[in-house]
Write a protein that holds these residues in place. Structure first.
Motif, PDB file in Angstrom:
ATOM      1  N   HIS A 119       0.832  -1.220   0.000  1.00  0.00           N
ATOM      2  CA  HIS A 119       0.000   0.000   0.000  1.00  0.00           C
ATOM      3  C   HIS A 119       0.867   1.271   0.000  1.00  0.00           C
ATOM      4  CE1 HIS A 119      -3.489   2.449   0.470  1.00  0.00           C
ATOM      5  NE2 HIS A 119      -3.267   2.780   1.719  1.00  0.00           N
ATOM      6  N   GLY A 120       1.830   1.280  -0.880  1.00  0.00           N
ATOM      7  CA  GLY A 120       2.693   2.437  -1.002  1.00  0.00           C
ATOM      8  C   GLY A 120       3.951   2.381  -0.166  1.00  0.00           C
ATOM      9  N   GLY A 121       4.049   1.415   0.704  1.00  0.00           N
ATOM     10  CA  GLY A 121       5.246   1.257   1.524  1.00  0.00           C
ATOM     11  C   GLY A 121       6.364   0.603   0.736  1.00  0.00           C
ATOM     12  N   ASP A 122       7.580   0.781   1.214  1.00  0.00           N
ATOM     13  CA  ASP A 122       8.737   0.190   0.535  1.00  0.00           C
ATOM     14  C   ASP A 122       8.691  -1.331   0.617  1.00  0.00           C
ATOM     15  OD1 ASP A 122       9.710   2.711  -0.013  1.00  0.00           O
ATOM     16  OD2 ASP A 122      10.938   2.799   1.805  1.00  0.00           O
ATOM     17  N   ALA A 123       9.248  -1.964  -0.379  1.00  0.00           N
ATOM     18  CA  ALA A 123       9.358  -3.418  -0.356  1.00  0.00           C
ATOM     19  C   ALA A 123      10.307  -3.838   0.757  1.00  0.00           C
ATOM     20  CB  ALA A 123       9.871  -3.922  -1.700  1.00  0.00           C
ATOM     21  N   PRO A 124      10.001  -4.917   1.463  1.00  0.00           N
ATOM     22  CA  PRO A 124      10.896  -5.398   2.524  1.00  0.00           C
ATOM     23  C   PRO A 124      12.296  -5.660   1.981  1.00  0.00           C
ATOM     24  CG  PRO A 124       8.785  -6.511   2.652  1.00  0.00           C
ATOM     25  CD  PRO A 124       8.780  -5.747   1.364  1.00  0.00           C
ATOM     26  N   GLU A 125      13.290  -5.497   2.852  1.00  0.00           N
ATOM     27  CA  GLU A 125      14.678  -5.720   2.463  1.00  0.00           C
ATOM     28  C   GLU A 125      15.323  -6.741   3.388  1.00  0.00           C
ATOM     29  OE1 GLU A 125      16.491  -1.882   2.653  1.00  0.00           O
ATOM     30  OE2 GLU A 125      15.577  -1.166   0.787  1.00  0.00           O
TER      31      GLU A 125
END
Length: 310
Positions: free
Chosen positions: A169-175
């Motif tokens: 929902h617009g948040g960065d992809a997990p790293e």
């Protein structure tokens, strides 16, 4: 005894008090967290039972005990100390009690996405223990930007589905390690903003702000939560960083004479407040048993000692 909240935790506490012939007032606002759900699970002999029917039966059982009064309404404020508490109801009525059990629960606050909240409990679920089995072998999506949502996607892919998409929902992809766990289980990550959720159970569509869409059979969403009432704070109970009321192993808060049960409270060592009906009911029983025992012992201490000459 004053019990605030008429869900599984509050009704169970009132049932214990009634059986021990304690005078108890149960104030029931009529709003329970799992109201949207058609079924509840993992309660032995009641797996798949309608939550509304469970509450109906619970009220009938509590009503058998003449020392229990169930009153519809809300408690808007509470104050006092051990053996002398006072609550004010929404209609202005004031009631006093020696002990209080808070079973007011939490409220889910889903992301403000059009169509998401309306499908809670039917096509959108928050707990894989409660609804993972029903969603098994389906195409699933998890909506959430927090690390906990990513771990939920990993869990669902590990247990229930070979096709899980994490929508941040617009948040960065997990790293890092979290990204590796998602990749290992084949979870695809979609970072576009979700603009709308449409469809029916078994055929739900996630619409993105860029015009694309994703069709799924079910969605999961760990909605943020808040306390349903501020009574614990008013009474001076310690509130944990996650917003739950701190209790000990006997469901006692940090204020003598005040217990808390259900998902409104938890032990500090427990990562999350559990939402299972059976555990909420167990909390209510535990709180009432030990509160009754405490009240009994305090009464013994106030009784005059026996005359050894008699």
């Amino acid at each position: 005894m004053i019990v605030v909240g008429g869900g599984p935790a509050g009704l169970s506490a009132a049932l214990v008090f009634g059986r021990q012939r304690r005078n108890v007032l149960l104030v029931d606002g009529g709003k329970v967290r799992n109201a949207p759900a058609e079924e509840m699970h993992m309660m032995l002999s009641r797996d798949g039972f309608p939550p509304s029917r469970l509450l109906e039966i619970g009220r009938e059982e509590v009503a058998r005990y003449p020392s229990v009064e169930v009153r519809a309404g809300t408690v808007v404020s509470a104050e006092g100390e051990l053996d002398d508490f006072e609550v004010v109801l929404g209609d202005g009525t004031r009631e006093r009690g020696r002990r209080i059990v808070l079973a007011t629960g939490q409220v889910d606050e889903p992301y403000p996405i059009d169509g998401l909240a309306e499908r809670f409990g039917r096509a959108v679920f928050h707990c894989p223990f409660c609804h993972g089995w029903e969603a098994r072998d389906s195409t699933l999506a998890v909506i959430g930007s927090e690390a906990a949502s990513a771990m939920l996607a990993v869990y669902l892919a590990d247990r229930f589905s070979g096709d899980v998409v994490l929508c941040t929902h617009g948040g960065d992809a997990p790293e890092g390690e979290l990204a590796a766990r998602l990749a290992l289980r084949g979870v695809r990550v979609e970072t576009a903003v979700v603009s709308q959720v449409t469809g029916d159970p078994g055929d739900v569509v996630v619409h993105f702000s860029d015009g694309r869409s994703l069709r799924r059979q079910a969605l999961f969403h760990r909605a943020p939560t808040r306390q349903h009432a501020l009574l614990a704070e008013q009474l001076g109970c310690e509130i944990l960083p996650d917003g739950t009321v701190r209790v000990d192993e006997l469901q006692r808060t940090t204020v003598p004479g005040v217990a808390a049960a259900g998902d409104t409270a938890k032990l500090p060592a427990v990562p999350d407040a559990t939402t299972l009906v059976v555990l909420g009911a167990g909390d209510g029983v535990r709180a009432a048993v030990w509160m009754d025992s405490d009240l009994f012992r305090s009464g013994l201490e106030k009784q005059p000692a026996a005359d050894p000459a008699t």
